[in-house]
Write a protein that holds these residues in place. Structure first.
Motif, PDB file in Angstrom:
ATOM      1  N   UNK A 295       0.929  -1.453  -0.249  1.00 53.27           N
ATOM      2  CA  UNK A 295      -0.163  -0.162   0.100  1.00 53.27           C
ATOM      3  C   UNK A 295       1.138   1.240  -0.062  1.00 53.27           C
ATOM      4  N   UNK A 296       0.177   2.328   0.502  1.00 52.68           N
ATOM      5  CA  UNK A 296       1.332   3.768   0.330  1.00 52.68           C
ATOM      6  C   UNK A 296       2.458   3.857   1.313  1.00 52.68           C
ATOM      7  N   UNK A 297       2.243   2.851   2.484  1.00 51.53           N
ATOM      8  CA  UNK A 297       2.811   3.129   3.592  1.00 51.53           C
ATOM      9  C   UNK A 297       4.158   2.837   3.269  1.00 51.53           C
ATOM     10  N   UNK A 298       4.811   1.178   2.846  1.00 52.54           N
ATOM     11  CA  UNK A 298       6.424   1.772   2.438  1.00 52.54           C
ATOM     12  C   UNK A 298       6.788   2.298   1.251  1.00 52.54           C
ATOM     13  N   UNK A 299       6.320   3.412   0.759  1.00 56.42           N
ATOM     14  CA  UNK A 299       6.814   4.374   0.072  1.00 56.42           C
ATOM     15  C   UNK A 299       6.729   5.768   0.672  1.00 56.42           C
ATOM     16  N   UNK A 300       5.906   6.028   1.691  1.00 52.89           N
ATOM     17  CA  UNK A 300       6.009   6.838   2.523  1.00 52.89           C
ATOM     18  C   UNK A 300       7.299   6.585   3.383  1.00 52.89           C
TER      19      UNK A 300
END
Ligand SMILES: Nc1ncnc2c1ncn2[C@@H]1O[C@H](COP(=O)(O)OP(=O)(O)OP(=O)(O)O)[C@@H](O)[C@H]1O
Ligand SMILES: [Mg+2]
Lengths: 262, 250
Positions: free
Chosen positions: B120-125
């Motif tokens: 989801x978006x978390x690893x990117x953030x």
């Protein structure tokens, strides 16, 4: 207001336990509305002495009294102008001058008015909205002086405020300082390494010894007030400068020798 | 002509030359037709993508991840920088790690982050934050160290409270350094987001670049690149504006 400096000593201890004696036994009384200058060889403890009187540096021994009261920190009636550049680069001239009043909760209208007066007094009218980065060194020092004077200090401590400037500018700004000071009635303790400047401004000139600093000689300046820089060409002025230089030369030689420079 | 005018003229000339090269090199048959296409085709493709709304979700995805990671980097980086400056032993201890930090390609750890945080978006953030925060920390701690002592003395001599000295002298004096850190952090977190999207996402401008590349949609790929470029320039301008506001001009 009166400043009494009684047998003040200051020793710095560096991290490796080495001690540096900066001031060793200074005694001095500056009376109400008197202008006293201190000259001395570089590194002899002049700034240290001033910061002790300003309550910024603790002392190792002795005491400082302002109007008979021993100080234990910055005294509210004492204003300081520093040797280093100290105008805030993120504030305009007006905002710089207002700073102290703003911090002490003076209402906007009043502090604007008082600041504008001071700005005019130090000759910066028209530059209120400039930033220090856009001004010359001399103008920046005037900003610092105005910022201190706006607080109406009874005691004005100045540490080579024109030290970084050339001799002509220094004498002219010194003359302006005299004009301003005569209006404030503050007691002034002024540090400089320029003998001419000291003689031009002061009622008395103190010559400090090489480090550790103590007072070697006191020269009283009997030139009439109000003065301007034209006194520089008189005989009396020459004599005073000669008298100061004789002692200062010896002490400066000592300093240079101890540093192995000559 | 004044020096400034000549500089400005040269700048425009460089841009025009670049545009002309991009337009005419492919038309003259220089470079192969799959990797290099005329600028005008890219622009019309970009226009289409924009008007058809195909770009919007990707722009939002990238923007969201960027804003999150950059804000996080600022909010954590400035206080950490302060602590690092304030507590010398901490700085002593961390110094070797901090100075070699950017030698480590954090992106290499993405499988680990995927496993921990999910797809989801978390690893990117997380990656973008990690990539950005150290620049903020380092510059902030340097900035606090560079505040001239004499400015603090001005505050003390005026009998200001500790808090007044910190908030009205100390912080403003360090602002230019903090902003250098924030600007770097901004660039790094944008790079972090875009690069992560190459592999960690099915959305976003980075994904769009790699997807279009893999599918030989060259014009669309370049369009996405231009949007990224525009975004970077815009963000930098915005931050410079804010800094001026805060600091007057220096
Ligand atoms: N915080 C400090 N810690 C250790 N030593 C100090 C400190 N401040 C000053 N000194 C030392 O005390 C001595 C006197 O310093 P001071 O700045 O008072 O001299 P000064 O007469 O003002 O010199 P200058 O003419 O160069 O301004 C110097 O040898 C200096 O190195
Ligand atoms: Mg000094």
């Amino acid at each position: 207001m009166q400043i009494e400096i009684k047998d003040v000593h200051k020793t710095f201890y560096s991290k490796d336990g080495e001690e540096v004696k900066a001031v060793a036994g200074v005694d001095l009384t500056v009376t109400d509305n008197e202008f006293v200058s201190v000259v001395g060889p570089s590194g002899c403890g002049k700034s240290t002495l001033l910061e002790i009187v300003g309550g910024l540096t603790g002392l190792t021994n002795g005491e400082v009294l302002i109007d008979g009261e021993p100080i234990s920190g910055p005294h509210p009636a004492v204003g300081l102008v520093f040797q280093q550049e100290s105008a805030f680069p993120w504030r305009t001239v007006l905002e710089n001058v207002e700073f102290g009043l703003e911090m002490h909760g003076v209402a906007k209208g009043e502090r604007r008015e008082r600041s504008r007066e001071l700005i005019e007094l130090v000759g910066l009218k028209g530059f209120e909205d400039r930033y220090p980065g856009e001004l010359s060194g001399g103008m920046r020092q005037r900003v610092a002086i105005a910022r201190t004077l706006v607080m109406n200090p009874g005691v004005l401590l100045m540490d080579e405020p024109f030290g970084a400037l050339d001799e002509q500018t220094r004498l002219i700004l010194g003359e302006e300082l005299l004009r301003i000071w005569s209006k404030t009635k503050a007691t002034a303790l002024f540090i400089t390494h320029s003998i001419e400047e000291a003689a031009l401004l002061s009622d008395r000139v103190l010559v400090m010894s090489a480090r550790p600093g103590s007072i070697r000689k006191v020269v009283t300046v009997h030139l009439e007030r109000p003065r301007d820089s034209s006194v520089v060409s008189t005989h009396e002025f020459g004599d005073i400068v000669g008298e100061i230089w004789k002692v200062l030369r010896e002490e400066s030689m000592k300093t240079l020798k101890s540093q192995g420079q000559i | 002509m004044s020096y400034a005018a000549r500089v400005r003229l040269t700048r425009w000339a460089v841009i025009l030359a670049a545009i002309a090269t991009l337009e005419f090199m492919p038309r003259l048959g220089l470079g192969d037709a799959i990797t290099l296409i005329p600028l005008s085709e890219i622009v019309s493709e970009l226009f289409e993508l924009l008007t058809e709304g195909e770009l919007m979700p990707h722009l939002l995805a990238t923007g969201g991840a960027f804003v999150l990671s950059f804000l996080l980097a600022g909010v954590t980086g400035v206080p950490l920088g302060y602590l690092l400056w304030r507590y010398r032993p901490l700085k002593r201890t961390l110094d070797p790690y901090l100075t070699t930090y950017y030698a480590i390609p954090i992106f290499a750890f993405y499988p680990l982050l995927l496993a921990i945080l999910g797809f989801n978006i978390l690893p990117i953030v997380a990656i973008s934050w990690a990539w950005a925060v150290v620049a903020v920390v380092l510059n902030t701690s340097i900035g606090f160290g560079e505040v001239p002592q004499v400015l603090i003395k001005v505050g003390r001599s005026m009998n200001l409270s500790r808090w007044q000295i910190i908030s009205r002298i100390f912080f403003p004096a360090a602002v230019p350094y903090i902003f250098t850190g924030l600007k770097l952090g901004m660039v790094y977190s944008l790079i972090g987001v875009i690069a992560s999207e190459f592999v960690l996402s099915t959305q976003g401008l980075g994904y769009l670049v790699s997807y279009n590349y893999l599918n030989f949609r060259t014009a669309a790929m370049y369009s996405a690149m231009f949007v990224i470029l525009g975004l970077a320039i815009l963000l930098n301008l915005a931050l410079t504006r804010i800094e001026r506001r805060l600091y007057g001009h220096v």
